[in-house]
Design a protein around this motif. Structure first.
Motif, PDB file in Angstrom:
ATOM      1  N   UNK A  54       0.817  -1.216   0.000  1.00  0.00           N
ATOM      2  CA  UNK A  54       0.000   0.000   0.000  1.00  0.00           C
ATOM      3  C   UNK A  54       0.847   1.261   0.000  1.00  0.00           C
ATOM      4  N   UNK A  55       2.157   1.106  -0.146  1.00  0.00           N
ATOM      5  CA  UNK A  55       3.046   2.253  -0.071  1.00  0.00           C
ATOM      6  C   UNK A  55       3.184   2.949  -1.417  1.00  0.00           C
ATOM      7  N   UNK A  56       3.265   4.251  -1.357  1.00  0.00           N
ATOM      8  CA  UNK A  56       3.511   5.081  -2.522  1.00  0.00           C
ATOM      9  C   UNK A  56       4.872   4.712  -3.137  1.00  0.00           C
ATOM     10  N   UNK A  57       4.944   4.602  -4.459  1.00  0.00           N
ATOM     11  CA  UNK A  57       6.176   4.341  -5.208  1.00  0.00           C
ATOM     12  C   UNK A  57       6.713   2.917  -5.048  1.00  0.00           C
ATOM     13  N   UNK A  58       5.876   2.031  -4.508  1.00  0.00           N
ATOM     14  CA  UNK A  58       6.228   0.618  -4.360  1.00  0.00           C
ATOM     15  C   UNK A  58       5.177  -0.197  -5.096  1.00  0.00           C
ATOM     16  N   UNK A  59       5.624  -1.177  -5.869  1.00  0.00           N
ATOM     17  CA  UNK A  59       4.697  -2.039  -6.605  1.00  0.00           C
ATOM     18  C   UNK A  59       4.850  -3.465  -6.115  1.00  0.00           C
ATOM     19  N   UNK A  60       3.705  -4.144  -5.962  1.00  0.00           N
ATOM     20  CA  UNK A  60       3.717  -5.540  -5.527  1.00  0.00           C
ATOM     21  C   UNK A  60       3.084  -6.440  -6.577  1.00  0.00           C
ATOM     22  N   UNK A  61       3.466  -7.677  -6.565  1.00  0.00           N
ATOM     23  CA  UNK A  61       2.855  -8.702  -7.393  1.00  0.00           C
ATOM     24  C   UNK A  61       1.584  -9.206  -6.715  1.00  0.00           C
ATOM     25  N   UNK A  62       0.839 -10.065  -7.392  1.00  0.00           N
ATOM     26  CA  UNK A  62      -0.392 -10.614  -6.827  1.00  0.00           C
ATOM     27  C   UNK A  62      -0.152 -11.450  -5.577  1.00  0.00           C
ATOM     28  N   UNK A  64       1.630 -10.574  -3.126  1.00  0.00           N
ATOM     29  CA  UNK A  64       1.992  -9.624  -2.062  1.00  0.00           C
ATOM     30  C   UNK A  64       3.498  -9.483  -1.879  1.00  0.00           C
ATOM     31  N   UNK A  65       4.273  -9.781  -2.923  1.00  0.00           N
ATOM     32  CA  UNK A  65       5.720  -9.591  -2.859  1.00  0.00           C
ATOM     33  C   UNK A  65       6.102  -8.309  -3.590  1.00  0.00           C
ATOM     34  N   UNK A  66       7.003  -7.551  -2.992  1.00  0.00           N
ATOM     35  CA  UNK A  66       7.478  -6.306  -3.601  1.00  0.00           C
ATOM     36  C   UNK A  66       8.339  -6.637  -4.812  1.00  0.00           C
ATOM     37  N   UNK A  67       8.014  -6.015  -5.962  1.00  0.00           N
ATOM     38  CA  UNK A  67       8.857  -6.236  -7.143  1.00  0.00           C
ATOM     39  C   UNK A  67       9.467  -4.950  -7.697  1.00  0.00           C
ATOM     40  N   UNK A  68       8.958  -3.775  -7.282  1.00  0.00           N
ATOM     41  CA  UNK A  68       9.531  -2.527  -7.785  1.00  0.00           C
ATOM     42  C   UNK A  68       9.515  -1.464  -6.688  1.00  0.00           C
ATOM     43  N   UNK A  69      10.637  -0.780  -6.548  1.00  0.00           N
ATOM     44  CA  UNK A  69      10.743   0.369  -5.652  1.00  0.00           C
ATOM     45  C   UNK A  69      11.387   1.489  -6.456  1.00  0.00           C
ATOM     46  N   UNK A  70      10.685   2.622  -6.576  1.00  0.00           N
ATOM     47  CA  UNK A  70      11.213   3.765  -7.312  1.00  0.00           C
ATOM     48  C   UNK A  70      11.075   4.996  -6.428  1.00  0.00           C
ATOM     49  N   UNK A  71      12.150   5.336  -5.739  1.00  0.00           N
ATOM     50  CA  UNK A  71      12.137   6.493  -4.844  1.00  0.00           C
ATOM     51  C   UNK A  71      13.213   7.498  -5.281  1.00  0.00           C
ATOM     52  N   UNK A  72      13.294   7.723  -6.583  1.00  0.00           N
ATOM     53  CA  UNK A  72      14.219   8.710  -7.131  1.00  0.00           C
ATOM     54  C   UNK A  72      13.780  10.125  -6.740  1.00  0.00           C
ATOM     55  N   UNK A  73      14.770  11.004  -6.565  1.00  0.00           N
ATOM     56  CA  UNK A  73      14.532  12.454  -6.422  1.00  0.00           C
ATOM     57  C   UNK A  73      13.504  12.789  -5.349  1.00  0.00           C
ATOM     58  N   UNK A  74      13.673  12.224  -4.171  1.00  0.00           N
ATOM     59  CA  UNK A  74      12.752  12.485  -3.060  1.00  0.00           C
ATOM     60  C   UNK A  74      13.451  13.188  -1.900  1.00  0.00           C
ATOM     61  N   UNK A  75      14.669  13.710  -2.142  1.00  0.00           N
ATOM     62  CA  UNK A  75      15.419  14.416  -1.113  1.00  0.00           C
ATOM     63  C   UNK A  75      15.622  13.556   0.132  1.00  0.00           C
ATOM     64  N   UNK A  76      15.919  12.280  -0.093  1.00  0.00           N
ATOM     65  CA  UNK A  76      16.058  11.325   0.998  1.00  0.00           C
ATOM     66  C   UNK A  76      17.463  11.362   1.579  1.00  0.00           C
ATOM     67  N   UNK A  77      17.540  11.213   2.898  1.00  0.00           N
ATOM     68  CA  UNK A  77      18.812  11.052   3.581  1.00  0.00           C
ATOM     69  C   UNK A  77      18.797   9.681   4.249  1.00  0.00           C
ATOM     70  N   UNK A  78      19.840   9.359   4.981  1.00  0.00           N
ATOM     71  CA  UNK A  78      19.911   8.041   5.606  1.00  0.00           C
ATOM     72  C   UNK A  78      20.616   7.053   4.702  1.00  0.00           C
ATOM     73  N   UNK A  79      20.334   5.778   4.890  1.00  0.00           N
ATOM     74  CA  UNK A  79      21.040   4.731   4.153  1.00  0.00           C
ATOM     75  C   UNK A  79      20.082   3.604   3.767  1.00  0.00           C
ATOM     76  N   UNK A  80      20.580   2.689   2.956  1.00  0.00           N
ATOM     77  CA  UNK A  80      19.802   1.523   2.549  1.00  0.00           C
ATOM     78  C   UNK A  80      20.074   0.375   3.521  1.00  0.00           C
ATOM     79  N   UNK A  81      19.029  -0.277   3.959  1.00  0.00           N
ATOM     80  CA  UNK A  81      19.166  -1.332   4.959  1.00  0.00           C
ATOM     81  C   UNK A  81      19.598  -2.652   4.313  1.00  0.00           C
ATOM     82  N   UNK A  82      20.477  -3.422   4.983  1.00  0.00           N
ATOM     83  CA  UNK A  82      20.898  -4.724   4.438  1.00  0.00           C
ATOM     84  C   UNK A  82      19.757  -5.702   4.199  1.00  0.00           C
ATOM     85  N   UNK A  83      18.616  -5.510   4.852  1.00  0.00           N
ATOM     86  CA  UNK A  83      17.483  -6.415   4.652  1.00  0.00           C
ATOM     87  C   UNK A  83      16.880  -6.338   3.259  1.00  0.00           C
TER      88      UNK A  83
END
Length: 196
Positions: A54-62, A64-83
């Motif tokens: 149900x998250x914005x900019x995230x796409x799931x398959x039927x 319920x598995x995440x298959x696409x994440x597009x968070x370009x140009x969102x002024x994000x800070x922090x880091x990417x988690x190993x998970x």
């Protein structure tokens, strides 16, 4: 004598089944919550729902598995988690043009990954096993990051379907031309390096 209401019972069963299907949680919820936490739960992503599907900019398959994440140009800070490596159905991950720091986590074993875009951030390094098992990878962008000097790892040879390897301003060292031979990467179209 008791009255029977078969229609009401059937309706209740149908509603019950429908609610259980819609409330089914994604197996990727934990990894996505870890990602959100590492990004500081930014307001501009509007990621408040615990269900990643149900998250914005995230796409799931039927399933319920995440298959696409597009968070370009969102002024994000922090880091990417190993998970992120636990998102086993992931095909596209795009996080370009933010202010992300730290190492790019290993995505070894994500055999369905096709597109990766880490460009225009402040990542510090990329692990040697990063490309291990990325058999479907077609495109990766690493341009303009603050990487420590690094060599292209042998694990990239697993990505034999590679078409685009873009790494301008990514501080790559070592022998490059011998690595990208046509017999290893027959579909390679774009290969960009430089120190602009």
């Amino acid at each position: 004598m008791k009255k029977r209401y078969p229609g009401i019972v059937m309706l209740f069963c149908h509603l019950s089944f429908t609610l259980s299907v819609h409330s089914q949680s994604s197996p990727d919820a934990s990894a996505m919550q870890a990602l959100r936490a590492n990004l500081g739960n930014p307001i501009n992503l509007e990621w408040s729902d615990p269900d990643p599907c149900n998250l914005n900019l995230v796409h799931c398959l039927n399933n319920h598995r995440v298959d696409k994440i597009n968070i370009n140009s969102k002024n994000l800070t922090g880091s990417l988690h190993p998970e992120l490596k636990n998102l086993s159905e992931l095909t596209i991950l795009e996080v370009s043009t933010n202010q992300l720091i730290g190492p790019i986590p290993s995505l070894a074993g994500l055999s369905l990954l096709q597109q990766l875009d880490f460009s225009h951030n402040n990542f510090s390094c990329i692990p040697p096993d990063f490309f291990t098992g990325l058999m479907s990878l077609q495109s990766i962008r690493l341009d303009y990051n603050q990487f420590s000097s690094w060599e292209i790892p042998e694990s990239l040879k697993d990505a034999s379907n590679l078409e685009n390897f873009l790494a301008t301003g990514a501080n790559i060292s070592g022998t490059i031309l011998d690595f990208f031979r046509a017999d290893k990467f027959p579909g390679l179209i774009h290969l960009h390096f430089g120190y602009e």
